[in-house]
Enzyme design. Structure first.
Site, PDB file in Angstrom:
ATOM      1  N   ASP A 131      -3.659  -9.528   1.666  1.00 14.02           N
ATOM      2  CA  ASP A 131      -3.456 -10.062   0.320  1.00 14.02           C
ATOM      3  C   ASP A 131      -3.845 -11.529   0.348  1.00 14.02           C
ATOM      4  O   ASP A 131      -4.676 -11.937   1.151  1.00 14.02           O
ATOM      5  CB  ASP A 131      -2.005  -9.856  -0.128  1.00 14.02           C
ATOM      6  CG  ASP A 131      -1.873  -9.655  -1.638  1.00 14.02           C
ATOM      7  OD1 ASP A 131      -2.541 -10.389  -2.377  1.00 14.02           O
ATOM      8  OD2 ASP A 131      -1.115  -8.767  -2.060  1.00 14.02           O
ATOM      9  N   HIS A 158      -7.295 -11.378  -0.229  1.00 12.99           N
ATOM     10  CA  HIS A 158      -7.745 -11.306  -1.625  1.00 12.99           C
ATOM     11  C   HIS A 158      -8.166 -12.681  -2.107  1.00 12.99           C
ATOM     12  O   HIS A 158      -9.220 -12.848  -2.707  1.00 12.99           O
ATOM     13  CB  HIS A 158      -6.633 -10.759  -2.516  1.00 12.99           C
ATOM     14  CG  HIS A 158      -6.348  -9.306  -2.275  1.00 12.99           C
ATOM     15  ND1 HIS A 158      -5.373  -8.611  -2.964  1.00 12.99           N
ATOM     16  CD2 HIS A 158      -6.919  -8.407  -1.436  1.00 12.99           C
ATOM     17  CE1 HIS A 158      -5.355  -7.356  -2.548  1.00 12.99           C
ATOM     18  NE2 HIS A 158      -6.268  -7.216  -1.619  1.00 12.99           N
TER      19      HIS A 158
END
Length: 519
Positions: free
Chosen positions: A295, A329
């Site tokens: 993430d 991300h």
């Protein structure tokens, strides 16, 4: 070379060896301690271990050809005693539950002393920190977290005070006061703590346990590897954090923090495993950390709605330097749970590799008038294979109402208490190669435009086989490839020496930009 002492304990010292490199130095160096060679290094943030307490040292840095690049003198901290957890009964065999023995050692440790976790594998649930101690997780020592939820304490989101006039917040999940399991290492209202060493904190999470149905709360929300709630003057150095059930390191309403020389590693497909998320924190240094995870690498936050509006504590004075971000991300993200805002943040001298986005700003209607993002600077950054290097998204479609007409409407709404503010942003001396989707994508609100975006000395080039994807997560934003610079609803856009190479279509696509300065 500029040599700076970053952090020291009684047993270790961490230095910045700045020869102009980002995460790695430009060349390898030989280090001499009191004139004896002790190690080789090729990272800017470098640590030396196994030192003696209250002792004078001189560090000399030599190039491989023998040239002296500089030196620095320092003295290690004092240490009263060392408390070895094995002397308290910890086994370290990877099978026995060592939680109670390690906790006993921590609670028995006097001020200015060390709790030592030596070589071994220690099965634990949660251990709690105490003020005034040093916790060393030594080389070849590994904390292995249990994965049975029934063995973990639960933190309520809120506990109402006896007179019903106040509240005590313990648990938190994605910016809201919600029940959570106690984290593997937990600090509540502690101060003057150093956690360091060459060891490992392993959450042992997998898709068979914590990562199974990750959005569903089972008993409570997933724990972090390190959770610091209302803490002061905490320094974390050298350790490897891996396989976290959720966010790896989560400082929460805490001040004067340092994280240096860490490795934070999770599989690319692991859910919500952000690397380091300061939330409503002031004075945070993040130096020489290597992120590789599933993430955002760093995500700066300040509460979603309730916590931001009630406590109005922004994240501020954040400094990120000499870090390596991989496979996340976003390399550095601001938001989206930023109800109290973020201000005075500098990200510099870092390298981003194979992240979806480089510098990622995300907010939405409903975050509120206290959600002011201002004086945020990104400079001297190298990027390679970043999908979209620069993004600012005021239509981020998070939360149950994220795709509602209110959040996603491109028509101007009234400016009210729910309207967030995007202030001044500077992107300077940034070189990005092998990009894919877009060079930059800025999307502000029509009723509250981005105040100022300044890009200076930025060069972006695309990969020949560029992938197609969406540059930001918002309704109506189509997938693209090799797109230039898109800017919507910006009061002032300044472009100075910005070069976009190999893009398809228009270099600059503007709508609702009040003033454009470029050369």
């Amino acid at each position: 070379m500029d040599i700076r002492l970053v952090m020291k304990t009684a047993r270790s010292a961490t230095f910045e060896l700045d020869d102009g490199g980002a995460y790695e130095t430009f060349e390898k160096y030989r280090l001499f301690l009191n004139h004896k060679e002790c190690m080789l290094t090729d990272t800017v943030i470098t640590s030396i271990y196994d030192l003696k307490p209250d002792t004078e040292y001189e560090l000399e840095v030599h190039s491989m050809d023998g040239t002296n690049a500089g030196s620095i003198k320092f003295r290690t901290d004092e240490e009263f005693v060392t408390i070895n957890v094995k002397e308290f009964g910890a086994v370290g065999d990877g099978v026995s539950d060592d939680t109670g023995f390690i906790q006993a050692a921590i609670m028995a440790c006097p001020a200015k002393s060390r709790v030592l976790i030596p070589k071994g594998k220690y099965k634990i649930t949660s251990i709690f920190l105490k003020s005034g101690i040093n916790l060393e997780i030594a080389k070849d020592a590994e904390l292995l977290a249990q994965t049975d939820r029934n063995r973990f304490a639960k933190f309520p989101g809120m506990i109402e005070s006896y007179d019903e006039k106040d509240e005590y917040n313990l648990g938190t999940w994605e910016g809201n006061p919600l029940p959570m399991f106690a984290s593997i290492i937990t600090g509540i209202d502690v101060w003057d703590v150093k956690i360091y060493g060459e060891g490992v904190v392993n959450g042992c999470a997998s898709h068979d346990n914590w990562w199974n149905n990750p959005k569903v709360m089972v008993g409570a929300f997933r724990p972090r590897l390190l959770f610091l709630n209302h803490c002061e003057k905490v320094q974390v150095q050298g350790l490897t954090f891996c396989n976290s059930p959720a966010w790896n390191i989560h400082p929460y309403f805490s001040n004067e923090l340092m994280f240096c020389g860490l490795k934070i590693q999770n599989p690319q497909n692991s859910p919500n495993t952000d690397g380091l998320d300061p939330e409503s924190c002031r004075g945070v240094e993040i130096l020489g950390v290597h992120f590789s995870l599933g993430d955002d690498c760093i995500a700066v936050k300040s509460g979603k709605i309730y916590m931001g509006k009630k406590y109005k504590k922004p994240s501020e004075n954040i400094h990120v330097c000499h870090c390596l971000m991989e496979k996340g991300h976003g390399a550095v993200t601001v938001g989206s749970e930023i109800g109290a805002g973020v201000r005075n943040m500098v990200v510099e001298k870092c390298r981003f590799s194979h992240t979806d986005r480089g510098l990622r700003i995300k907010t939405r209607r409903g975050r509120g008038k206290d959600s002011v993002l201002d004086k945020i600077t990104f400079k001297n950054i190298e990027m390679d294979h970043v999908m979209t290097p620069f993004t600012a998204n005021a239509f981020y479609f998070c939360d149950p109402d994220g795709r509602s007409e209110y959040v996603q409407s491109r028509e101007a709404c009234p400016v009210d208490d729910d309207t967030p503010v995007l202030g001044h942003f500077l992107f300077e001396d940034i070189h990005a190669v092998n990009c894919h989707v877009a060079a930059a994508y800025f999307d502000g609100l029509p009723e509250q435009k981005i105040e100022e975006l300044k890009m200076k000395n930025c060069t972006i080039s695309f990969a020949e086989d560029a992938a197609t994807d969406v540059p930001i997560m918002a309704n109506g934003v189509d997938a693209c490839s090799k797109k230039g610079l898109h800017a919507t609803n910006v009061k002032k856009l300044i472009l100075k020496n910005v070069v976009i190479k190999g893009n398809v279509g228009d270099d600059i696509e503007l709508a609702g930009v009040d003033k454009l300065e470029q050369d």
